[in-house]
Design a protein around this motif. Structure first.
Motif, PDB file in Angstrom:
ATOM      1  N   HIS A 294       0.791  -1.230   0.000  1.00  0.00           N
ATOM      2  CA  HIS A 294       0.000   0.000   0.000  1.00  0.00           C
ATOM      3  C   HIS A 294       0.824   1.280   0.000  1.00  0.00           C
ATOM      4  N   ILE A 295       2.128   1.178   0.293  1.00  0.00           N
ATOM      5  CA  ILE A 295       2.962   2.395   0.337  1.00  0.00           C
ATOM      6  C   ILE A 295       4.180   2.249  -0.565  1.00  0.00           C
ATOM      7  N   TYR A 296       4.968   1.206  -0.316  1.00  0.00           N
ATOM      8  CA  TYR A 296       6.228   1.058  -1.038  1.00  0.00           C
ATOM      9  C   TYR A 296       6.015   0.881  -2.544  1.00  0.00           C
ATOM     10  N   GLU A 297       5.135  -0.047  -2.935  1.00  0.00           N
ATOM     11  CA  GLU A 297       4.922  -0.334  -4.348  1.00  0.00           C
ATOM     12  C   GLU A 297       4.323   0.858  -5.098  1.00  0.00           C
ATOM     13  N   PRO A 298       3.272   1.529  -4.530  1.00  0.00           N
ATOM     14  CA  PRO A 298       2.761   2.725  -5.214  1.00  0.00           C
ATOM     15  C   PRO A 298       3.823   3.808  -5.393  1.00  0.00           C
ATOM     16  N   PHE A 299       4.683   3.987  -4.386  1.00  0.00           N
ATOM     17  CA  PHE A 299       5.743   4.987  -4.514  1.00  0.00           C
ATOM     18  C   PHE A 299       6.731   4.577  -5.602  1.00  0.00           C
ATOM     19  N   LYS A 300       7.074   3.305  -5.617  1.00  0.00           N
ATOM     20  CA  LYS A 300       8.052   2.806  -6.577  1.00  0.00           C
ATOM     21  C   LYS A 300       7.548   2.947  -8.008  1.00  0.00           C
ATOM     22  N   THR A 301       6.244   2.803  -8.207  1.00  0.00           N
ATOM     23  CA  THR A 301       5.673   2.876  -9.554  1.00  0.00           C
ATOM     24  C   THR A 301       5.108   4.266  -9.870  1.00  0.00           C
ATOM     25  N   LYS A 302       5.531   5.264  -9.076  1.00  0.00           N
ATOM     26  CA  LYS A 302       5.156   6.670  -9.314  1.00  0.00           C
ATOM     27  C   LYS A 302       3.663   6.934  -9.100  1.00  0.00           C
ATOM     28  N   GLN A 303       3.008   6.086  -8.333  1.00  0.00           N
ATOM     29  CA  GLN A 303       1.598   6.313  -8.045  1.00  0.00           C
ATOM     30  C   GLN A 303       1.411   7.044  -6.722  1.00  0.00           C
ATOM     31  N   MET A 304       2.484   7.272  -6.010  1.00  0.00           N
ATOM     32  CA  MET A 304       2.436   7.998  -4.747  1.00  0.00           C
ATOM     33  C   MET A 304       3.678   8.880  -4.655  1.00  0.00           C
ATOM     34  N   THR A 305       3.489  10.114  -4.251  1.00  0.00           N
ATOM     35  CA  THR A 305       4.611  11.041  -4.190  1.00  0.00           C
ATOM     36  C   THR A 305       5.374  10.906  -2.884  1.00  0.00           C
ATOM     37  N   ARG A 306       6.550  11.490  -2.866  1.00  0.00           N
ATOM     38  CA  ARG A 306       7.375  11.481  -1.655  1.00  0.00           C
ATOM     39  C   ARG A 306       6.653  12.188  -0.504  1.00  0.00           C
ATOM     40  N   ASP A 307       5.999  13.312  -0.811  1.00  0.00           N
ATOM     41  CA  ASP A 307       5.293  14.046   0.240  1.00  0.00           C
ATOM     42  C   ASP A 307       4.152  13.224   0.824  1.00  0.00           C
ATOM     43  N   THR A 308       3.481  12.438  -0.034  1.00  0.00           N
ATOM     44  CA  THR A 308       2.388  11.600   0.463  1.00  0.00           C
ATOM     45  C   THR A 308       2.919  10.525   1.403  1.00  0.00           C
ATOM     46  N   VAL A 309       4.059   9.918   1.051  1.00  0.00           N
ATOM     47  CA  VAL A 309       4.663   8.926   1.936  1.00  0.00           C
ATOM     48  C   VAL A 309       4.975   9.555   3.291  1.00  0.00           C
ATOM     49  N   LYS A 310       5.525  10.761   3.264  1.00  0.00           N
ATOM     50  CA  LYS A 310       5.843  11.441   4.534  1.00  0.00           C
ATOM     51  C   LYS A 310       4.566  11.662   5.352  1.00  0.00           C
ATOM     52  N   THR A 311       3.491  12.029   4.662  1.00  0.00           N
ATOM     53  CA  THR A 311       2.222  12.251   5.359  1.00  0.00           C
ATOM     54  C   THR A 311       1.725  10.959   6.013  1.00  0.00           C
ATOM     55  N   VAL A 312       1.831   9.859   5.279  1.00  0.00           N
ATOM     56  CA  VAL A 312       1.393   8.560   5.815  1.00  0.00           C
ATOM     57  C   VAL A 312       2.194   8.212   7.062  1.00  0.00           C
ATOM     58  N   ILE A 313       3.509   8.363   7.000  1.00  0.00           N
ATOM     59  CA  ILE A 313       4.369   7.988   8.129  1.00  0.00           C
ATOM     60  C   ILE A 313       4.089   8.884   9.336  1.00  0.00           C
ATOM     61  N   GLU A 314       3.975  10.196   9.115  1.00  0.00           N
ATOM     62  CA  GLU A 314       3.711  11.109  10.226  1.00  0.00           C
ATOM     63  C   GLU A 314       2.350  10.827  10.856  1.00  0.00           C
ATOM     64  N   THR A 315       1.361  10.560  10.021  1.00  0.00           N
ATOM     65  CA  THR A 315       0.026  10.227  10.544  1.00  0.00           C
ATOM     66  C   THR A 315       0.065   8.951  11.373  1.00  0.00           C
ATOM     67  N   ALA A 316       0.789   7.952  10.887  1.00  0.00           N
ATOM     68  CA  ALA A 316       0.898   6.689  11.615  1.00  0.00           C
ATOM     69  C   ALA A 316       1.627   6.866  12.940  1.00  0.00           C
ATOM     70  N   LYS A 317       2.691   7.685  12.953  1.00  0.00           N
ATOM     71  CA  LYS A 317       3.419   7.930  14.192  1.00  0.00           C
ATOM     72  C   LYS A 317       2.527   8.595  15.234  1.00  0.00           C
ATOM     73  N   THR A 318       1.734   9.556  14.764  1.00  0.00           N
ATOM     74  CA  THR A 318       0.817  10.243  15.687  1.00  0.00           C
ATOM     75  C   THR A 318      -0.271   9.295  16.182  1.00  0.00           C
ATOM     76  N   LYS A 319      -0.785   8.481  15.302  1.00  0.00           N
ATOM     77  CA  LYS A 319      -1.888   7.590  15.653  1.00  0.00           C
ATOM     78  C   LYS A 319      -1.439   6.491  16.612  1.00  0.00           C
ATOM     79  N   TYR A 320      -0.283   5.897  16.356  1.00  0.00           N
ATOM     80  CA  TYR A 320       0.136   4.739  17.140  1.00  0.00           C
ATOM     81  C   TYR A 320       1.064   5.100  18.302  1.00  0.00           C
ATOM     82  N   GLN A 321       1.620   6.331  18.299  1.00  0.00           N
ATOM     83  CA  GLN A 321       2.491   6.777  19.387  1.00  0.00           C
ATOM     84  C   GLN A 321       3.568   5.732  19.716  1.00  0.00           C
TER      85      GLN A 321
END
Length: 944
Positions: free
Chosen positions: A874-901
């Motif tokens: 859901h993250i690595y493959e879309p980024f690798k195939t240009k379906q997800m931008t670098r900024d979107t990956v950062k957003t996903v990671i930051e959101t997950a860090k906040t959510k899961y603490q």
């Protein structure tokens, strides 16, 4: 059944003479499986012992661990009957069956029926194979007996050759002992004849492993009589009882001067011990006093011999008189000289020792040019294990995985990378991390420690924590002693040669020296073969990439570069000119070794947008250079090749990747390592993303390109290498220079020869041929295994659609569009609708993702929590195939860090990167390290 035995014969004929244990294991296991018996035994004639001894039992792969009498075949047994009569004997054909011919082992094991087949070589029996069942009955037909007899006849030479080699090694050791006994006896005879009052003289030595009673005794505290001479022959026989003297048990005359010390064995009580005189031994208390009284021994002059540095006991020479007697100074000097001669005889190596033959055979292997790394290691290990007498062993190869050194014997699929002897005695061997006390307790191992320290490790009791210091990893409960020696080439540890024994206190310093000699002999060959193997793997991938040619495409140039456009034609012509000139220079390196000091090394810079095909062009350039070398040198010449992506490293790691490092140069530098510029000496190196190189490495790279000289990290000694460097980048290096991130002098050095790969939007006339080529490749890769027909065709409207579409991701984006259309197309033709459907869906999804990341990110995390996907899908493959931008990956990671603490390891588990066993499971650990590198180096995200 016959086919199974034929296959077994083919496998057996692949073994060498050093593989006796493997031969017997495979033969017995194959027969047991084919004829459904409960066990299989193999007895071989022992020429030294003069008896039939069991060498292998299918359910008990180390019979030598027990008392040998349990495995000797008595002459009245059914096994001996078959051997001496040279005939097949089945218990069910004799009245009373096994009971009338019972072997003690058969009684202990509950064997009720057996069929014994003689192993005959050149019309003479050399052993037997017993097929056993645990119940009474008739288990083989006449046809099956004939099949087994023919099978054994076909393989008798393999068994005989291995048996003879095994016994030669054993016999050479017995010969050495016999020679020493003869020499010591002659010295004792000389002393007794020279000094009138002497009546008996003897030599006591530490017991040899072969003579321990029982074999595998728990300690090496035993001394035995090497030689004895008496004026009365009967007295010599009485004195020389076969009893062994335990230094740790009772109060003997010998343990007044000798003691047993853990790890060292028998040593002197007093490090400065001199000769000892007993005026009357009958006044002493010792277990053999009755024997001394019977043969009238009175005064004793005892001369001990030992290593002055270590205190290790070598021998004690005892001189007895038959009446009270005080030796004169002259006589003492004479007796001490005789004792010194005995010491020399004991310590002297036999000039015809079998080690010379085996080491000579190893040297012959070094000149064999037709062997693979694994085949070479397998032969070396088999010879070594047989020579040392080890029960099993391994050769592990050091590989760097995610920046950390590991020792690998086999990969995750069980395919050998190194070698295993008597491999069935060890289960699957997982990768072992290299390290010392910095490793967690569950990751420590003797082999890993050996590679970490680059020093031999000898442990004669693996269950003694004081000996192992927690570094022993138990791979088999039967192993009691272990010896490991590093394989080192040019100060770099390549791997570890390991030997194991099922007996305590088995390995000696002599064994260690032999292993060190072997490791030293093979190190250069191991290094060469390892590099060749890595090159072959790269070449396999490269050939797969450049050798595919679609029959519907006619515009291939320079390998399989496709181009009808003027820009590609011009580029190919430029490359042709440059490659020819570079080849001429590389071919002259051997004749002009100093040229690089004046001219510098050749280099080429390839620039172009992301996805334009920079590495693809490099692959074709390498193929062209390699082809030229084969024409000029020899058809099988492999031009050294190394590739790396600079963006995957930072700081010291970049420097180390290119130039190598010395052990301890930085925190995780656990061993010496060559850099890829040194490994590829004489060949080509490809550095992708050169624009991301750090300042310190830029300085060294510039110096290297100017002179061919570099310095490994942590060293100050200059090293030399000659390579053709090809660098690539998608960055504007002039802007990087303006920003102070790239050295201008390095840019000009790299840019002396440069090519720019045009974007796909600048070469639209090439799109139809590129699309046809990629569609054929994709079809072969994804569907070729299941379907036999040709790949689908591109309809005219599909080609028009592709020609007029805009490509931000260049050639990579074109391949992704075709892959999506191929996956969901059931017909033999791909139309515009097929392309646009997948294309529009992807464009809408990407736009939605970028436009409303918060809601999309929440949905994505919920998908992962529900285990309908994970980080990779859901993250690595879309980024690798240009379906997800670098900024979107950062957003996903930051959101997950906040959510899961949670911290980074906890985040990895939550996102399904790896399981929570990643600290102990090597495969899960690799996933975690890849995740970490992806965030740090690719996305460049902070995880603090």
């Amino acid at each position: 059944m016959s086919q199974n035995l034929n296959d077994l014969t083919t496998r057996l004929k692949g073994f060498q003479k050093e593989n006796l244990s493997d031969i017997l294991h495979v033969m017995a296991g194959g027969l047991k499986s084919a004829f459904q018996c409960d066990s299989v035994r193999v007895y071989l004639e022992d020429l030294y012992e003069g008896m039939l001894i069991c060498h292998y039992v299918s359910n008990e792969s180390h019979p030598d661990r027990h008392r040998i009498t349990k495995y000797i075949s008595p002459k009245e047994s059914i096994t001996s009957k078959s051997f001496y009569e040279n005939a097949v004997v089945a218990s069910w054909t004799h009245p009373g069956g096994v009971a009338n011919f019972r072997n003690p082992y058969e009684t202990l094991s509950g064997i009720q029926s057996t069929a014994v087949f003689p192993i005959t070589y050149q019309m003479r029996p050399i052993g037997t194979i017993n097929l056993d069942w645990n119940k009474e009955g008739e288990f083989l037909t006449q046809k099956q007996i004939e099949q087994i007899t023919a099978f054994i006849a076909d393989n008798s030479f393999v068994v005989e050759r291995a048996k003879r080699f095994h016994q030669n090694i054993s016999f050479s050791k017995y010969l050495d002992t016999a020679r020493k006994k003869e020499g010591a006896w002659m010295m004792m005879r000389s002393a007794v004849n020279l000094i009138e009052k002497l009546t008996l003289a003897s030599v006591l030595v530490p017991a040899t492993e072969q003579n321990l009673k029982p074999r595998g005794a728990k300690t090496a505290d035993i001394v035995e009589i090497l030689a004895v001479y008496s004026k009365n022959i009967e007295h010599a026989d009485i004195y020389n009882t076969r009893d062994q003297i335990h230094v740790l048990e009772g109060r003997h005359l010998i343990n007044r001067i000798v003691k047993y010390k853990d790890k060292k064995g028998l040593v002197m009580n007093d490090p400065n011990q001199g000769s000892v005189y007993h005026a009357n031994v009958m006044e002493e208390q010792f277990p053999r006093k009755e024997i001394a009284s019977e043969i009238n021994l009175v005064s004793l002059y005892q001369v001990p011999k030992y290593d002055k540095k270590t205190g290790r006991f070598i021998c004690a020479v005892n001189y007895y008189t038959g009446e009270p007697y005080e030796f004169t100074p002259f006589e003492k000097t004479l007796l001490q000289e005789h004792a010194s001669m005995v010491e020399t005889i004991i310590l002297e190596e036999s000039p015809t020792h079998i080690e010379i033959q085996v080491l000579s055979e190893i040297e012959e292997l070094l000149s064999d040019t037709d062997t693979s790394l694994q085949g070479f290691l397998d032969s070396i290990l088999a010879k070594t294990s047989e020579l040392i007498g080890a029960d099993c062993g391994t050769i592990a190869i050091l590989q760097v995985i995610d920046g950390k050194p590991w020792l690998l014997v086999e990969d995750e699929n069980g395919d050998l990378i190194g070698a295993k002897s008597r491999g069935w005695k060890k289960n699957k061997i997982l990768p072992l991390p290299v390290g010392g006390n910095d490793l967690p307790p569950d990751q420590k191992s003797m082999n890993g420690y050996c590679a970490h320290t680059a020093r031999p490790v000898l442990v004669n009791d693996v269950n003694n924590h004081k000996h192992t210091q927690g570094f022993y990893k138990n791979l088999s409960p039967d192993i009691r002693s272990e010896l490991a020696v590093p394989i080192i080439y040019q100060n770099q540890v390549l791997g570890v040669l390991n030997q194991d024994s099922f007996r305590l206190n088995y390995f000696t310093d002599e064994h260690k020296k032999i292993l060190q000699i072997i490791a030293s002999l093979i190190s250069q060959k191991v290094n060469h073969l390892a590099q060749m193997e890595a090159l072959r793997k790269d070449m396999t991938v490269l050939k797969h990439e450049i050798e595919y040619r679609d029959p519907n495409v006619s515009s291939y140039y320079l390998g399989n570069v496709i181009g009808r456009s003027k820009k590609i034609h011009t580029l190919v012509k430029q490359i042709d000119v440059v490659v020819d000139s570079i080849c001429n220079r590389m071919l002259n390196w051997e004749r002009s070794p100093q040229t690089e000091a004046f001219m510098g090394l050749p280099s080429l810079l390839i620039t172009g947008e992301t996805g334009a095909g920079k590495e693809f062009f490099f692959n074709n350039i390498y193929s062209r250079v390699s082809e030229t070398f084969r024409q000029k040198k020899r058809p099988d010449f492999e031009l050294p090749l190394r590739k790396t992506n600079i963006a995957a490293y930072s700081g010291e790691l970049t420097y180390s990747e290119l130039f190598g490092h010395k052990k301890g140069a930085f925190t995780s530098a656990d061993s010496n390592r060559q850099g890829i510029l040194e490994e590829a000496n004489g060949g080509i190196v490809f550095l992708d993303e050169i624009g991301d190189i750090d300042p310190k490495t830029q300085v060294q790279l510039l110096r290297f390109l100017d002179t061919g000289v570099f310095v490994r990290l942590g060293e100050n000694q200059p090293c030399y290498s000659r390579i053709f460097l090809i660098a690539a980048t998608n960055k504007n290096l002039l802007k990087e220079i303006e920003a102070g991130r790239f050295r201008e002098d390095l840019f000009h050095r790299l840019n002396a020869l440069s090519f720019r790969i045009p974007s796909l939007n600048d070469r639209r006339e090439d799109i139809p041929d590129l699309a046809t080529h990629f569609l054929g490749r994709l079809y072969t890769t994804y569907k070729g295994g299941d379907q036999t027909g040709p790949p689908p065709m591109l309809a005219p409207d599909a080609l028009e659609y592709l020609k007029h579409r805009s490509y931000r991701g260049n050639v990579r984006e074109l391949k992704n569009i075709l892959l999506r259309a191929l996956m969901f197309n059931k017909s033999g033709v791909i139309t515009r609708d097929h392309l646009s459907a997948g294309d529009q869906e992807n464009m809408v999804e990407t736009a939605a993702f970028d436009a409303a990341p918060v809601g999309r990110v929440t949905n994505l995390l919920e998908e992962i929590e529900a285990e309908r996907g994970n980080f990779w899908t859901h993250i690595y493959e879309p980024f690798k195939t240009k379906q997800m931008t670098r900024d979107t990956v950062k957003t996903v990671i930051e959101t997950a860090k906040t959510k899961y603490q949670t911290n980074l390891p906890g985040l990895a588990v939550k996102l399904g990167v790896c399981s929570d066993r990643f600290r102990t499971d090597s495969e899960e650990s690799k996933k975690f390290m890849s995740f970490k590198n992806f965030l740090y180096k690719t996305v460049k995200i902070s995880t603090n």
